[in-house]
Scaffold this motif. Sequence first.
Motif, short mmCIF file in Angstrom:
data_model
loop_
_atom_site.label_atom_id
_atom_site.label_comp_id
_atom_site.label_asym_id
_atom_site.label_seq_id
_atom_site.Cartn_x
_atom_site.Cartn_y
_atom_site.Cartn_z
N ARG A 176 -0.62 2.47 15.25
CA ARG A 176 0.68 2.81 14.69
C ARG A 176 0.73 4.29 14.33
NH1 ARG A 176 0.42 -1.64 10.59
NH2 ARG A 176 0.91 -3.47 11.82
N VAL A 198 6.55 -5.20 9.21
CA VAL A 198 5.68 -4.05 8.93
C VAL A 198 5.73 -3.06 10.08
CG1 VAL A 198 3.34 -3.29 8.41
CG2 VAL A 198 4.17 -5.47 7.52
N THR A 202 7.40 0.57 9.64
CA THR A 202 6.43 1.65 9.71
C THR A 202 6.77 2.63 10.82
OG1 THR A 202 4.70 0.18 8.91
CG2 THR A 202 3.97 2.16 10.04
N PHE A 225 15.77 -2.13 2.59
CA PHE A 225 15.14 -2.74 1.44
C PHE A 225 16.03 -2.66 0.21
CE2 PHE A 225 12.21 -2.61 -2.24
CZ PHE A 225 11.68 -3.88 -2.08
N GLY A 238 10.93 -7.62 3.30
CA GLY A 238 10.31 -7.79 1.99
C GLY A 238 9.64 -9.14 1.86
N SER A 239 8.52 -9.18 1.14
CA SER A 239 7.91 -10.46 0.90
C SER A 239 7.49 -10.55 -0.56
CB SER A 239 6.71 -10.69 1.82
OG SER A 239 5.93 -9.54 1.95
N ASP A 283 11.30 -7.84 -6.48
CA ASP A 283 10.62 -6.62 -6.92
C ASP A 283 11.34 -5.92 -8.07
OD1 ASP A 283 8.90 -6.26 -4.12
OD2 ASP A 283 10.90 -7.11 -3.89
N ARG A 305 -3.09 -7.60 -6.91
CA ARG A 305 -2.52 -6.35 -7.41
C ARG A 305 -1.21 -6.55 -8.15
NH1 ARG A 305 -3.07 -5.39 -1.94
NH2 ARG A 305 -1.23 -5.94 -0.74
N LEU C 194 -4.97 -12.49 0.35
CA LEU C 194 -3.79 -12.98 -0.36
C LEU C 194 -3.77 -14.51 -0.35
CD1 LEU C 194 -1.29 -12.04 -1.83
CD2 LEU C 194 -0.05 -12.13 0.32
N TYR C 221 -12.50 -11.93 -7.04
CA TYR C 221 -11.63 -10.79 -6.75
C TYR C 221 -11.88 -9.64 -7.73
CZ TYR C 221 -7.42 -8.08 -5.75
OH TYR C 221 -6.56 -7.08 -5.40
N HIS C 222 -11.91 -9.98 -9.00
CA HIS C 222 -11.99 -8.92 -10.00
C HIS C 222 -13.42 -8.47 -10.27
CE1 HIS C 222 -7.76 -8.91 -10.88
NE2 HIS C 222 -7.77 -10.22 -11.00
N ASP C 235 -7.41 -6.23 1.09
CA ASP C 235 -6.47 -5.92 2.16
C ASP C 235 -5.33 -5.16 1.54
OD1 ASP C 235 -5.17 -5.89 4.62
OD2 ASP C 235 -3.95 -7.63 4.03
N PRO C 236 -5.06 -3.95 1.87
CA PRO C 236 -5.72 -3.08 2.85
C PRO C 236 -7.19 -2.84 2.53
CG PRO C 236 -4.26 -1.82 1.43
CD PRO C 236 -4.01 -3.26 1.15
N ASP C 279 -4.63 -0.60 -4.82
CA ASP C 279 -3.66 -0.64 -5.91
C ASP C 279 -4.04 0.22 -7.11
OD1 ASP C 279 -5.69 -2.58 -6.03
OD2 ASP C 279 -4.67 -3.57 -7.70
N ALA C 300 2.24 5.85 6.82
CA ALA C 300 2.60 4.92 5.75
C ALA C 300 3.02 3.61 6.41
CB ALA C 300 3.74 5.48 4.91
N GLU C 301 2.24 2.57 6.16
CA GLU C 301 2.61 1.25 6.68
C GLU C 301 3.51 0.59 5.67
OE1 GLU C 301 -0.82 -0.89 8.97
OE2 GLU C 301 -1.66 -0.03 7.16
N SER C 305 8.37 -4.63 0.62
CA SER C 305 8.11 -4.66 -0.81
C SER C 305 7.12 -3.60 -1.25
CB SER C 305 7.59 -6.03 -1.21
OG SER C 305 8.50 -7.00 -0.83
N GLU C 306 6.21 -3.26 -0.34
CA GLU C 306 5.26 -2.20 -0.68
C GLU C 306 4.88 -1.43 0.58
OE1 GLU C 306 1.63 -5.47 -1.07
OE2 GLU C 306 2.41 -4.47 -2.84
N PHE C 308 1.62 0.75 2.42
CA PHE C 308 0.22 1.16 2.41
C PHE C 308 0.15 2.56 2.99
CE2 PHE C 308 -0.93 -3.53 3.29
CZ PHE C 308 -0.60 -3.86 1.98
N HIS C 310 -1.88 5.77 4.14
CA HIS C 310 -3.21 6.24 4.52
C HIS C 310 -3.24 7.76 4.38
CE1 HIS C 310 -4.41 2.41 6.65
NE2 HIS C 310 -3.13 2.24 6.43
N GLY C 324 7.71 -0.53 -2.94
CA GLY C 324 8.92 -0.30 -2.15
C GLY C 324 8.64 0.42 -0.85
N ARG C 342 -11.08 1.65 -13.58
CA ARG C 342 -11.09 0.36 -12.89
C ARG C 342 -11.88 0.36 -11.59
NH1 ARG C 342 -5.32 -2.14 -12.33
NH2 ARG C 342 -4.49 -0.03 -12.34
#
Lengths: 356, 296, 359
Positions: A176, A198, A202, A225, A238-239, A283, A305, C194, C221-222, C235-236, C279, C300-301, C305-306, C308, C310, C324, C342
């Motif tokens: 990508r 995605v 992206t 969004f 969105g998920s 969100d 997260r 997830l 996880y933590h 993930d990522p 995160d 940016a992937e 909602s969010e 990722f 790089h 977002g 953390r």
Amino acid sequence: MARITLDGIAHSYDQDLSYALKPINHEWTQGRSYALLGPSGCGKTTLLNIISGLVFPSQGRLLFDGKDVTNLPTEQRNIAQVFQFPVVYDTMTVAENLAFPLKNRGLGRAAIRTRVSEIADLLGLTSDLHRRARRLTADAKQKISLGRGLVRSDVAAVLFDEPLTVIDPSLKWELRSKLKAVHRALDVLMIYVTHDQVEALTFADEVVVMKDGRILQIATPTQLFEQPEHTFVGYFIGSPGMNLVDAEIDGAEARVGEQTVRLSARYNKPPAGSSVRLGFRPDYTTLVAGGDMKVRVQRIEDLGRRRLAKVSLGAQDIFAVVPHGQSVPGDAAGIAIKPERLFVYVNDERVAGEPL
Amino acid sequence: MIEKPINNRAWLLVLPVLAFVLFSALLPMMTVVNYSLQDSMGANNFFWNGDAWFRDVLNPSTDIGARFFDALGRNLSFSFAALLIEVPLGIAIALCLPRGGWAVGPCLVLIALPMLIPWNVVGTIWQIFARADIGLFGAAVNGLGIPYNDTQNPVSAWITIVIIDVWHWTPLVILLSYAGLRAIPDAFYQAARIDAASRWAVFVNIELPKLQKVLVIAVLLRFMQTFMIYTEPFVVTGGGPGSATTFLSIDLVKIALGQVDLGNAAAMSLIYNLITITLCWIFYTIMTQLDRRRDA
Amino acid sequence: MSIHLQNVSVEIGGEKIIDHVDLALERGTMNVLLGATLAGKTSLMRLMAGLDKPTSGKILVDGADVTGVPVRKRSVAMVYQQFVNYPSLSVYENIASPLRVAKVKGDELDRRVREAARILGLEPLLKRQPSQLSGGQQQRTAIARALTKRADLVLLDEPLANLDYKLREELREELPRILSQTGATLVYATTEPLEALQLGGKTATLSQGRLVQFGPAGDVYHRPNHIESARVFSDPPLNELPISKTAAEVRFADGSTRPAIGTLARIADGNYTVAFRADIVSLRAAWPQSLTFSGEISVAEISGSESFVHVTSPLGTFVCVEPGVSTLQPGQRVDVHVDAARVFVFDSAGALVDAGKAS
């Protein structure tokens, strides 16, 4: 300069009994990247095939730079396409593969060599140039397919048909970013078909969200969004997708069940019998004590997260986020939403109100 | 993978087949080996003869040796001619067939028809069809002013046998190639159009490489069958004129049943068998190695 | 039933597919096997099902040794990644098929089929053929069939992997509720962190045929006990930086130093790997205790909602999560802030030294 114009393009596979693609008027411009996004059967592949000349539309005209190409065959259209499965010529080396479209168009040897090494450089294929193409991994093969498209300097557009389907998930982001880099370096028009949000968000400057042969919204990822024009866009992007609840609209207020919430604009009374829904992103919906509307908490999911709450708003289920460090309120649970994050959908289309 | 639950009762199901193979292949084969190593004074009175029969057959200066090598040469020429015509022709016809639509079914049935006809029926049809006096084919060719007589002219006889085989078995190559072509994804053709590839380039760079595996099978099958040719010359030309179409199998029958020379016939058939297997192995190895070599 | 893999190994052609795994699953619990492709998830399930025999080690069910017992004699149901349904049978008959094999008849059969259909929301579809169903409905049918069997052990091998993301999202949300109603011992293989978190129960992290960690999903996880466990459960991908600590200072691979703050203040001098999930990396504001690096956006992937993002830097690539839709463009220079309170610290062998604030 390339510009693709869709002038009332529509397509039916059964003599206009049903439309695989409903009439579209749109224009795509040089140097931009677009994604066609939607679930399977939404018409995105039909639209792509019309542009590449593999399908001839049953209505409308297709213009490249103002020139009508509706009935021109693929090879006369100056487009390049990357398919779902990598297409390489097994008998050739990587370099020969890249040179093939140029050789077929009668370019000189020296010109071919410089162009091939330029493109190989851009895609990171230089060290593989003299290897047989068939021995390479799927992602390298897909780069070759892409390279064969880009090697021609005269392409009007590069089309992608779900090109990352067979790529290992851990390599996807690398490809990508390569695609993005190529797009910036070469300044060509790129159109990308996918069912994956995605990938679409992206890759593209602008995303075309489609469903059942219809374009629901053409917008930047941010707009899709933040301000979905259609309930399906809200759900699909969105998920989890957008919360949608049945509501009654009365001026600048919405009634959900027995509760009333304030809106950021004044709306006209929707026509009788129409479906009226309130949409808001999970969100932007926070679980709090008190809040704008009372809810009953069903369960809290710790997703690492962030924490997501599934709650009942009257008889309807919605999602809300639980802010970091906040304890889960018991009986007094409610949700807080800023009025400008609440949208009104009448028969699935967003309606604009008069600002207060 | 790893160890599966093992149940030996499944072997019981294989027993009938094993018994059948034993009686239909293994026992006759052993009898042949038996004959090839012994001589007989008649009246079922056998004695050990060592490898004498084999040496005779493989020595071109003996009468039987000369016959063997002549016939072997004819077999090889015939297989070569048949493959040379059938494989390219089969691919060419497969390329011309429609890729979809209503016409596919009827086309394939029509093409497959010759394969459904038994060998000696094919022979009989052609025996009449090719007759220079009353046969449609023979008379027509003669009518065009080309001298043709498959019972008197060796060239005519050869051409007839080759045409019969081509007519009878090219359909196999067509069907295999067609299946191979259909397996090529549309994306390859679309990409080629976008790359402005010529029809020939598409054939050489896409279709032929993708057909390679199917063609190995087609060549092997066709080689084995043509190398074993018997019925067509037996029915149509009877091995003549002279010994122009006396192939190994025909000669074998003549030696074994005509002259009751069992020792020579047995040795010859074993050698024949070995040659067939060896040639098949060589074909297979060359065609698959070629593939690997190219990758390296 | 409870199942105990006692120090099992599987070797194929000299290669260890499963390497001395010791794993005890309690009756009626949800257990997630989390690991990358080829980590040994499917091999472990095949051992539990009795499809394969371990090269060494024992398998105990309710305390009894079943190592050599074939699958037919065990009470096991399995759901695969591919949607396995009988194409010629209706949804009803598909769900009923294991019951017919078990000679369940009449009202009992009808009742159990309808119960499974109700749990999975397939009631309106019972008369349809599998070909008329969407991917999600097909997989729900396969799950229903596994559930009607009322097996003591239900194995689910990446059941959502072949679904479109929207369907995956929806089914992932429903599955914990569905599966908790069965009372069976559940084993669920997945590559997605997830999913492990959403399903709850216990998570076993697997890497290269070895069991790295086994415990409640949130704990693993933590508080990953090993860097491999943290990698599998991120993930990522997990961000990792080798460091060496001397006194109050931490030196990074490029020779730059930063003050030892947060978790880093607590550890003894020496060489470590500091690791952190996306995160706790921020591109906007510094944290109260920030390790700051500078880099350049590579991509940016965006999932909606969010995003990722790089970021490439002299120290390698950082991945961070932005809420977002990110509007950051490739090539843009940014400061990367890592929450030092953390971060995880692992020693040079990969074992956890300090889990940061989570501990």
